[in-house]
Design a protein around this motif. Structure first.
Motif, mmCIF file in Angstrom:
data_model
loop_
_atom_site.group_PDB
_atom_site.id
_atom_site.type_symbol
_atom_site.label_atom_id
_atom_site.label_comp_id
_atom_site.label_asym_id
_atom_site.label_seq_id
_atom_site.Cartn_x
_atom_site.Cartn_y
_atom_site.Cartn_z
ATOM 1 N N ILE A 633 0.847 -1.189 0.000
ATOM 2 C CA ILE A 633 0.000 0.000 0.000
ATOM 3 C C ILE A 633 0.884 1.241 0.000
ATOM 4 O O ILE A 633 1.795 1.368 0.825
ATOM 5 C CB ILE A 633 -0.923 0.024 1.236
ATOM 6 N N ASN A 634 0.630 2.141 -0.931
ATOM 7 C CA ASN A 634 1.335 3.413 -1.009
ATOM 8 C C ASN A 634 0.307 4.534 -1.070
ATOM 9 O O ASN A 634 -0.565 4.530 -1.947
ATOM 10 C CB ASN A 634 2.225 3.489 -2.256
ATOM 11 N N VAL A 635 0.411 5.470 -0.178
ATOM 12 C CA VAL A 635 -0.507 6.604 -0.133
ATOM 13 C C VAL A 635 0.313 7.880 0.036
ATOM 14 O O VAL A 635 1.217 7.935 0.880
ATOM 15 C CB VAL A 635 -1.527 6.478 1.020
ATOM 16 N N SER A 636 -0.010 8.891 -0.756
ATOM 17 C CA SER A 636 0.657 10.188 -0.664
ATOM 18 C C SER A 636 -0.378 11.290 -0.721
ATOM 19 O O SER A 636 -1.319 11.227 -1.517
ATOM 20 C CB SER A 636 1.665 10.377 -1.808
ATOM 21 N N ALA A 637 -0.187 12.279 0.125
ATOM 22 C CA ALA A 637 -1.022 13.481 0.111
ATOM 23 C C ALA A 637 -0.126 14.678 -0.167
ATOM 24 O O ALA A 637 1.032 14.724 0.272
ATOM 25 C CB ALA A 637 -1.751 13.657 1.437
ATOM 26 N N PHE A 638 -0.658 15.662 -0.885
ATOM 27 C CA PHE A 638 0.159 16.813 -1.244
ATOM 28 C C PHE A 638 -0.660 18.091 -1.168
ATOM 29 O O PHE A 638 -1.888 18.083 -1.264
ATOM 30 C CB PHE A 638 0.738 16.649 -2.651
ATOM 31 N N TYR A 639 0.065 19.169 -0.990
ATOM 32 C CA TYR A 639 -0.527 20.501 -1.019
ATOM 33 C C TYR A 639 0.469 21.430 -1.710
ATOM 34 O O TYR A 639 1.620 21.538 -1.290
ATOM 35 C CB TYR A 639 -0.819 21.009 0.391
ATOM 36 N N HIS A 640 0.036 22.060 -2.810
ATOM 37 C CA HIS A 640 0.868 22.991 -3.565
ATOM 38 C C HIS A 640 0.196 24.358 -3.578
ATOM 39 O O HIS A 640 -0.993 24.462 -3.902
ATOM 40 C CB HIS A 640 1.051 22.529 -5.012
ATOM 41 N N LYS A 641 0.951 25.370 -3.270
ATOM 42 C CA LYS A 641 0.448 26.735 -3.397
ATOM 43 C C LYS A 641 1.463 27.534 -4.202
ATOM 44 O O LYS A 641 2.619 27.697 -3.784
ATOM 45 C CB LYS A 641 0.217 27.384 -2.040
ATOM 46 N N THR A 642 1.031 27.969 -5.374
ATOM 47 C CA THR A 642 1.906 28.702 -6.274
ATOM 48 C C THR A 642 1.738 30.196 -6.038
ATOM 49 O O THR A 642 0.629 30.733 -6.158
ATOM 50 C CB THR A 642 1.594 28.363 -7.739
ATOM 51 N N PHE A 643 2.846 30.848 -5.723
ATOM 52 C CA PHE A 643 2.840 32.273 -5.468
ATOM 53 C C PHE A 643 3.427 33.030 -6.659
ATOM 54 O O PHE A 643 4.306 32.523 -7.373
ATOM 55 C CB PHE A 643 3.665 32.605 -4.215
ATOM 56 N N ASN A 644 2.929 34.218 -6.862
ATOM 57 C CA ASN A 644 3.459 35.141 -7.876
ATOM 58 C C ASN A 644 3.496 34.537 -9.283
ATOM 59 O O ASN A 644 4.505 34.659 -9.985
ATOM 60 C CB ASN A 644 4.868 35.612 -7.491
ATOM 61 N N PRO A 645 2.434 33.872 -9.725
ATOM 62 C CA PRO A 645 2.451 33.382 -11.112
ATOM 63 C C PRO A 645 2.542 34.552 -12.085
ATOM 64 O O PRO A 645 1.993 35.633 -11.837
ATOM 65 C CB PRO A 645 1.113 32.645 -11.239
ATOM 66 N N TYR A 646 3.260 34.325 -13.181
ATOM 67 C CA TYR A 646 3.446 35.389 -14.164
ATOM 68 C C TYR A 646 2.138 35.650 -14.911
ATOM 69 O O TYR A 646 1.438 34.716 -15.314
ATOM 70 C CB TYR A 646 4.540 35.008 -15.161
#
Length: 989
Positions: A633-646
């Protein structure tokens, strides 16, 4: 605080290295089949990072190995990778290692992506068997093998871009932030004007790929210029027979040749790969096609193998190909497009295992890549009257002239009738990279430490000519913008990283990796000068159990946080000059149907933004891995917050010019047939001259018009958020049936909401107000819906979007080693799919719900409103004579409705509205699924046949959309691939 911790870790590791004790570990690598020695097998020690390479007799020696348990990973082309554990210091003599040939006779074969073990972040490995079974044509096809990934019908007609942990149509430039490397050479798209997207992948040959590693979690600080993960491609390296491969599908033909030569007498290895692939979109008319002719040449040798091995790798890859529709007899009126899409890259690396107490290894890598992208367009056009073609690069008033009389005129008159226009675009991006890295592996008691210190220097520029035309006579309004005139962007990256492994209790281990990267960007010839950015990253893993004989045999947790920075592209740094061409004189048409219009031109360079920040992403990645009674069993959680997009915005600057109408010609007394028009470049005064000399010259009356200069400015948009959950569950195989089941999937959430205040004139610069003057009000809107920096922010009902999805795939694989065959059935389902456009602000109202499409006033719009038109006001507006005074729009608009009807009508044109009442409804698509089947059969040791069929039952299921309330068939919908099949044949000679 982070820097202090990092310095302490490095100091601890470096001071304890002198206390480490080491022994010599040696062994012999042979073939399980015939006992023959295997040369150039790489033996890697997992814990210490030490390595060795076997010689012609299969022998290897690694010195100064820390005592205790160590895991050996042995790899060689053509053989299955093997891991074994030995106790350094207790083993006597040579360690025997036997490798099985890599074929379907193995008991375990993977045709799916696997979670990369021994990593403290989420990453996946896709090996050659999985690539063959999927029959990968384009590198982007690997996305379908990741958790929750969906299959599509691969073709070279589309230049797909890889965007990890994201979906299409999102803000934040996800594909631009996804890095791709082939044998360490970065596919760089920074120097391509006109777009901010990731590098295209169709020029990369796929037949010689040995494996692909996809890091979706927190990458090492060694990797810079990214904000959304990295894809690392490894090509074949090692001795191999001739491998001839042919692939055939409904729209693609591919043939490839691969061979690994042993040059003998310690002269090293040479790998050669040749590939031809051709894709077309229409089977009935296969003349319009894109073809890839890829080649690669790679040399490897290891010197000083028994002492301090020095590995040399030299590679050269390229592609000669492109798109051509010229030969297509079905093309309309002989029009065609041709695209030359050539690319070359070279790389050199030296890896030296010094294996000293003060320095473990040293590596030097250099690469150079160059692309030749040349587009030719030959199109039919026509006109019943002459049109003004403006070519001036300078400010002033200019009048049109006949091309035959003055071919170098700033404005020429275009032809009438029918003709062809041939245009070209020449782009030649060049990028280079030089990397130097050193690492130290230390051991203090039971604590293992590895320090990494490095620097890389990279640069990008473009030697292309840009857009130009074959013949000046037929060149429409256009100005040259030579890519080669733009300066080079260089970047110096400095990084340091420390990894420490600490045994805790009962065989458990705690590992932590912390690193810091500093990027110094030098932009010569640009107002941005030098910029500096910091990227801290850290990963940790706790291994509870590994390989124990119990109900739960393996269990580990990992967590990481990091910041990654994406450098800007040429599109952001060096946008093209804007030209405002305003009609200044309308003389009417002559008897020959010619109109000698005059224009006022004002060039404007892009506005420098001293507050522009480099785009970055803050990432969090957590997960666990376990084996429970044989089920992994493989489980991954992620959170991405992109700042200052062009993002690109527009700056409007008021200016005035003189306009002379046709009415000014009514009383001049010069017959139209005898008139010659001229205009003063500075004053804009039009003079009419009698070519016969019978009448004196006459200066025409004019009016002053107020308008705006339109200029582009790059800014930073609002942050975007992505988070989700990914899982892979590999159930215990059913041994009696030689069958295994995998469930993989993902839950994904995205929210992009822009609240940047920007200026726009949706009414159009060329339109007029109630008083007959050019439209002069500027609207300042809060939030744009644009997702691409190639386009400027524009007023729209929506200023963002929200999406959620749940995908689940089931893969049943039957592998029968005795008959050397593997069959897999993959059912891909979308359990939940939700998306909607947003029109909202964190504070305040952005839009209003109205009953009819022509209404302007209604109730404040909220997400619970259904089946209503939505209108959006600008937050402010400004006038031409007071551009810096921002007037609140809503209040003034309501007042003008009752008190100033002319102002009300003019302001109403700044209001934007939805085209349909259901446009802002949420769209929940009912669940659906499709299935793909694939099979691979080996015939002896020399022949292999593979077959696949996408959506093989050609589903006709209907899905319902909550946005419109309608049901549509999956057939041709784009939700699932259309029925598609392919066959491949591989010969080993």
């Amino acid at each position: 605080m982070f820097r202090i911790h990092l310095i302490i870790l490095l100091f601890f590791g470096m001071t304890t290295s002198v206390l480490a004790q080491g022994v010599t570990l040696s062994g012999v690598v042979t073939s399980q089949k015939d006992g023959q020695a295997i040369e150039f097998a790489t033996v890697l020690l997992k814990e210490s990072g030490l390595w060795g390479v076997s010689d012609r007799k299969g022998r290897f020696t690694i010195k100064n190995v820390p005592t205790g348990k160590t895991t050996l990973t042995v790899r060689c082309l053509g053989f299955a990778t093997r891991q074994l554990t030995v106790v350094a210091g207790e083993n006597t003599g040579s360690v025997p290692i036997r490798l099985d040939e890599d074929n379907l006779k193995l008991n375990e074969v993977e045709v799916v992506a696997t979670r990369k073990r021994d990593e403290a972040t989420t990453s996946y490995t896709i090996d050659r068997m999985a690539l063959d079974n999927r029959q990968v044509l384009n590198l982007g096809d690997i996305m379908s093998l990741l958790p929750g990934g969906k299959t599509w019908n691969s073709t070279l007609m589309d230049n797909s871009r890889i965007a990890l942990r994201s979906d299409g149509g999102e803000k934040g430039n996800a594909s631009f932030g996804t890095a791709i490397e082939v044998d360490g050479v970065r596919l760089n798209n920074n120097a391509t004007p006109g777009e901010t997207l990731g590098a295209g992948t169709r020029t990369v040959g796929t037949s010689n790929i040995e494996s692909v590693e996809v890091v979706t979690g927190i990458p090492s600080v060694e990797y810079g210029d990214l904000s959304n993960g990295i894809v690392k491609v490894n090509t074949r390296r090692g001795k191999s027979p001739f491998v001839v491969e042919g692939k055939l599908s409904q729209h693609t033909r591919q043939i490839a040749l691969n061979k690994g030569f042993d040059l003998g007498r310690n002269a090293g290895l040479l790998n050669l790969s040749l590939e031809h692939a051709r894709s077309f979109s229409d089977v009935a008319s296969p003349h319009t096609a894109y073809q890839r002719n890829a080649f690669s040449l790679h040399y490897m040798n290891v010197f000083l193998r028994t002492g301090m091995p020095l590995t040399l790798n030299v590679g050269l890859t390229g592609n000669v190909g492109g798109y051509n529709s010229k030969a297509d007899p079905d093309q309309n009126l002989e029009s065609y497009e041709k695209r030359r899409d050539n690319a070359w890259s070279g790389n050199l690396s030296l890896e030296w295992l010094l294996n000293r107490k003060w320095l473990t290894s040293l590596s030097l890598k250099a690469s150079l890549s160059y692309a030749d992208r040349f587009y030719e367009d030959y199109s039919h056009t026509s006109s019943a009257s002459t049109q003004a073609y403006i070519h001036t690069l300078e400010e002033g008033y200019f009048v049109a002239a006949d091309y035959d009389k003055n071919p170098t005129s700033n404005i020429i008159l275009g032809p009438t009738g029918y003709w062809y226009v041939r245009s070209f675009n020449d782009s030649k991006p060049l990028s280079y990279d030089l990397k130097l890295k050193a690492d130290w592996t230390k051991r203090f008691g039971r604590v293992m430490s590895k320090a990494l210190l490095g620097a890389d220097f990279s640069g990008s520029n473009n030697h292309g000519q840009g857009t130009y035309y074959e013949h000046p006579r037929y060149t429409p309004t256009w100005r040259p913008f030579r890519y080669s005139d733009q300066p080079t962007m260089n970047n110096l990256g400095l990084y340091v990283e420390e990894k420490i492994g600490v045994p805790v209790v009962a065989g458990s281990t705690f590992e932590i990796t912390a690193g810091l990267r500093n990027d110094l960007t030098f932009i010569s010839g640009s107002a941005y000068g030098t910029a500096s950015t910091l990227s801290p990253r850290t990963n940790a893993r706790y291994i509870f159990w590994q390989g124990r004989q119990a109900w739960i045999s393996d269990l580990s947790l990992h967590a990481g946080w990091g910041k990654s920075v994406k450098l800007p592209s040429f599109q952001v740094l060096y946008p093209t000059t804007s030209y405002q061409d305003r009609l200044a004189f309308t003389p009417g048409s002559t008897a020959a149907n010619k109109a000698y219009y005059a224009y006022h031109t004002h060039p404007s360079k892009a506005v420098y933004n001293p507050d522009l920040k480099w785009q970055s992403t803050h990432q969090v990645d957590v997960g666990f891995e376990a084996r429970v009674r044989g089920t992994r069993i493989n489980v991954s959680a992620f959170y991405h917050k992109t700042f200052n997009p062009y993002m690109a915005t527009v700056v409007y600057t008021p200016y005035s010019y003189k306009y002379t109408s046709q009415a000014a010609l009514e009383r001049i007394g010069i017959p139209s047939a005898h008139r010659k028009y001229s205009i003063d470049r500075q004053t804009g005064i039009v003079t009419v001259t009698d070519v016969t000399g019978a009448k004196p010259p006459v200066q025409l009356d004019y009016k002053v018009r107020n308008s705006y200069l339109v200029n582009r400015k790059y800014e930073n948009g609002s942050p975007t958020e992505r988070y989700g959950l990914e899982w892979m569950v590999d159930f215990t195989p059913i041994k009696a049936l030689r069958t295994s089941l995998r469930l993989d999937g993902n839950c994904y959430f995205y929210k992009g909401l822009d609240e940047k205040l920007f200026a726009d004139m949706p009414a159009g610069v060329g339109s007029t107000m109630s008083n007959g003057q050019p439209y002069s009000y500027i609207g300042y809107y809060r939030g744009s819906s644009n997702t691409s920096t190639a386009n400027t922010a524009s007023a729209s009902v929506s200023n963002g979007s929200l999406s959620r999805q749940v995908n689940l795939n089931a893969t049943v694989t039957t592998h029968i080693p005795r008959i050397r065959m593997i069959v897999s059935l993959r059912v891909e389902s979308s359990l939940y799919q939700y998306n909607r456009s947003l029109s909202e602000l964190r504070h305040g109202t952005r839009g209003y719900a109205v009953e009819k499409g022509e209404d302007f006033f209604g109730k404040p719009y909220t997400r619970d409103v259904r089946d209503r038109f939505v209108v959006v006001y600008p937050e402010y507006y400004a006038t031409w004579d007071a551009p810096d005074r921002l007037i609140p729009f809503a209040e003034k608009f309501a007042w003008a409705k009752e008190n100033d009807r002319r102002l009300y009508n003019d302001l109403a044109r700044l209001v934007v509205r939805s085209n349909y009442a259901y446009m802002m409804n949420p769209n929940r698509v009912s669940s659906y699924c499709a299935a793909t089947i694939s099979a691979t059969k080996e015939i002896g040791d020399h022949i292999s046949v593979s077959f696949y069929a996408n959506n093989f039952w050609d589903t006709q299921q209907k899905v319902r959309s909550s946005q419109t309330g309608l049901e549509t068939s999956l057939y041709g919908s784009g939700y699932v691939p259309s029925f598609y099949y392919g066959l491949s044949l591989r010969l080993k000679l």
